[in-house]
Motif scaffolding. Structure first.
Motif, PDB file in Angstrom:
ATOM      1  N   HIS A  10       0.818  -1.224   0.000  1.00  0.00           N
ATOM      2  CA  HIS A  10       0.000   0.000   0.000  1.00  0.00           C
ATOM      3  C   HIS A  10       0.844   1.263   0.000  1.00  0.00           C
ATOM      4  O   HIS A  10       0.521   2.253   0.629  1.00  0.00           O
ATOM      5  CB  HIS A  10      -0.932   0.016   1.208  1.00  0.00           C
ATOM      6  CG  HIS A  10      -2.037  -0.965   1.092  1.00  0.00           C
ATOM      7  ND1 HIS A  10      -3.262  -0.643   0.582  1.00  0.00           N
ATOM      8  CD2 HIS A  10      -2.093  -2.283   1.402  1.00  0.00           C
ATOM      9  CE1 HIS A  10      -4.050  -1.711   0.596  1.00  0.00           C
ATOM     10  NE2 HIS A  10      -3.354  -2.712   1.084  1.00  0.00           N
ATOM     11  N   TYR A 141      -7.147   6.664   5.758  1.00  0.00           N
ATOM     12  CA  TYR A 141      -5.891   5.910   5.645  1.00  0.00           C
ATOM     13  C   TYR A 141      -4.831   6.589   6.499  1.00  0.00           C
ATOM     14  O   TYR A 141      -4.583   7.793   6.364  1.00  0.00           O
ATOM     15  CB  TYR A 141      -5.446   5.867   4.181  1.00  0.00           C
ATOM     16  CG  TYR A 141      -4.100   5.225   3.945  1.00  0.00           C
ATOM     17  CD1 TYR A 141      -4.003   3.867   3.639  1.00  0.00           C
ATOM     18  CD2 TYR A 141      -2.927   5.969   4.016  1.00  0.00           C
ATOM     19  CE1 TYR A 141      -2.759   3.276   3.420  1.00  0.00           C
ATOM     20  CE2 TYR A 141      -1.690   5.390   3.800  1.00  0.00           C
ATOM     21  CZ  TYR A 141      -1.610   4.045   3.506  1.00  0.00           C
ATOM     22  OH  TYR A 141      -0.385   3.472   3.290  1.00  0.00           O
ATOM     23  N   HIS A 164     -10.219   3.042   7.406  1.00  0.00           N
ATOM     24  CA  HIS A 164     -10.285   1.668   6.913  1.00  0.00           C
ATOM     25  C   HIS A 164      -8.928   0.995   6.829  1.00  0.00           C
ATOM     26  O   HIS A 164      -8.842  -0.239   6.812  1.00  0.00           O
ATOM     27  CB  HIS A 164     -10.999   1.596   5.563  1.00  0.00           C
ATOM     28  CG  HIS A 164     -10.329   2.364   4.455  1.00  0.00           C
ATOM     29  ND1 HIS A 164      -9.104   2.018   3.917  1.00  0.00           N
ATOM     30  CD2 HIS A 164     -10.728   3.472   3.773  1.00  0.00           C
ATOM     31  CE1 HIS A 164      -8.783   2.864   2.963  1.00  0.00           C
ATOM     32  NE2 HIS A 164      -9.749   3.767   2.856  1.00  0.00           N
ATOM     33  N   THR A 165      -7.823   1.769   6.782  1.00  0.00           N
ATOM     34  CA  THR A 165      -6.497   1.160   6.685  1.00  0.00           C
ATOM     35  C   THR A 165      -5.538   1.824   7.654  1.00  0.00           C
ATOM     36  O   THR A 165      -5.391   3.054   7.657  1.00  0.00           O
ATOM     37  CB  THR A 165      -5.943   1.287   5.248  1.00  0.00           C
ATOM     38  OG1 THR A 165      -6.828   0.619   4.339  1.00  0.00           O
ATOM     39  CG2 THR A 165      -4.552   0.659   5.148  1.00  0.00           C
ATOM     40  N   GLU A 167      -1.502   1.395   9.040  1.00  0.00           N
ATOM     41  CA  GLU A 167      -0.194   0.765   8.885  1.00  0.00           C
ATOM     42  C   GLU A 167       0.718   1.168  10.036  1.00  0.00           C
ATOM     43  O   GLU A 167       0.974   2.352  10.254  1.00  0.00           O
ATOM     44  CB  GLU A 167       0.431   1.169   7.545  1.00  0.00           C
ATOM     45  CG  GLU A 167      -0.436   0.790   6.349  1.00  0.00           C
ATOM     46  CD  GLU A 167       0.393   0.380   5.143  1.00  0.00           C
ATOM     47  OE1 GLU A 167       1.520  -0.110   5.329  1.00  0.00           O
ATOM     48  OE2 GLU A 167      -0.108   0.552   4.024  1.00  0.00           O
ATOM     49  N   ASN A 186      -8.184  -3.016   6.919  1.00  0.00           N
ATOM     50  CA  ASN A 186      -6.824  -3.483   6.641  1.00  0.00           C
ATOM     51  C   ASN A 186      -5.897  -3.016   7.757  1.00  0.00           C
ATOM     52  O   ASN A 186      -5.806  -1.816   8.025  1.00  0.00           O
ATOM     53  CB  ASN A 186      -6.326  -2.926   5.303  1.00  0.00           C
ATOM     54  CG  ASN A 186      -7.290  -3.218   4.169  1.00  0.00           C
ATOM     55  OD1 ASN A 186      -7.501  -4.357   3.788  1.00  0.00           O
ATOM     56  ND2 ASN A 186      -7.904  -2.170   3.636  1.00  0.00           N
TER      57      ASN A 186
END
Length: 314
Positions: A10, A141, A164-165, A167, A186
């Motif tokens: 990503h 994100y 939603h994501t 990292e 995610n």
């Protein structure tokens, strides 16, 4: 669902920041001339009767101060990666900001003001030690990989209903505690030092969970509330017993599981035993199950069920 355990990147930075805290940095504030060279994308603003440049990209220029950006409130897309920034507060005036990328800087904290429309934030390869300071209701994100984060705090579902994501690769996390964001789909936590899986029951919409290169020995943290989870990457962890895999039976949508480089992957009949435990599984590691493998696992499952029934009748 992902096709392999390698592709889930990503757009994250691939290497760590190479500066040292003691490096000598010459102060270099952003100037009007630099701004003029770095603006693009003319767009309508306000009522639509006026126009302004809304994109600002200035990577790899050694910038230490963004103060002048307070005079550019209409910016929507900002990339200030690969500089020497320690402070992002001048962006408080960019009230229409949608995307911010500030990878490879010297940020110790996000220092981000409340920005109502901000949707994408990437602060990889900085010196962040925590996850406090984000309060953007439209954020979708968030990438904080390759930092120094030891603990997740402040990331509550009530503040991030659109996220939603997330990292958090290559930090210093030892647990999954604090990840109470039901909207997440995610979650990337590879290359930490995680030993404990807790709080996962809050992740009811999660579809992808990446836990490669950690220190996980037990899988008891998974919960039946995780009804959307399809892909789990546990490559290169400390899982040594097939009984741990049975803990994933509570995940009705699980279709792909990566256990390469775990001790359990060296056991005899590893693929068969995994499918006996997880009968809906479609792919283990890099290979999908064949029809022959499915028949073998089904036969073994039936045999064990019959043996168990016979044992109960005795």
């Amino acid at each position: 669902m992902a096709d392999s355990d390698e592709e889930l990147n990503h757009g994250s930075s691939e290497t760590r920041n190479d500066f040292c805290d003691n490096d000598q940095v010459i102060e270099k504030p952003l100037t009007l001339e630099m701004v003029a060279e770095s603006l693009s994308l003319l767009a309508k603003i306000s009522t639509g009767l006026a126009h302004a440049f809304v994109r600002f990209n200035i990577p790899k220029r050694g910038i230490t101060d963004l103060s002048i950006l307070s005079s550019f409130p209409h910016l929507r897309y900002v990339d200030v990666s690969n500089n020497y920034l320690k402070d992002l507060t001048p962006l408080a005036h960019c009230s229409h900001l949608l995307t911010l990328k500030a990878d490879y800087n010297r940020l110790n904290s996000p220092s981000l003001p409340d920005l109502q429309y901000l949707q994408v934030v990437s602060l990889n390869n900085n010196a962040l030690t925590g996850t406090e300071g984000f309060s953007h209701p439209m954020l979708e994100y968030l990438s904080l990989s390759w930092n120094k984060i030891c603990k997740v705090t402040g990331l509550m579902g009530s503040l991030f209903s659109n996220l939603h994501t997330l990292e958090l690769r290559a930090n210093k996390l030892t647990t999954t505690a604090g990840l109470t964001i039901p909207s997440l789909k995610n979650l990337f936590l590879a290359e930490n030092s995680i030993t404990e899986l807790v709080g996962l029951e809050h992740l009811s919409q999660l579809t992808t969970l990446h836990l490669r290169d950690n220190l996980i020995q037990h899988l008891t943290g998974f919960h039946s509330n995780m009804k959307a989870l399809q892909y789990i990457n546990l490559r290169n962890n400390k899982l040594a017993d097939m009984i741990e895999v049975e803990a994933l039976c509570c995940l009705p949508m699980l279709r792909a599981l990566i256990l390469l480089e775990c001790p359990v992957a060296d056991q005899d009949d590893y693929r068969t035993e995994a499918l006996v435990s997880l009968r809906r599984l479609e792919r283990l590691d890099k290979f999908e199950y064949t029809e022959e493998e499915r028949r073998e696992a089904e036969d073994l499952y039936v045999q064990r069920q019959e043996k168990e029934i016979c044992s109960e009748d005795v």
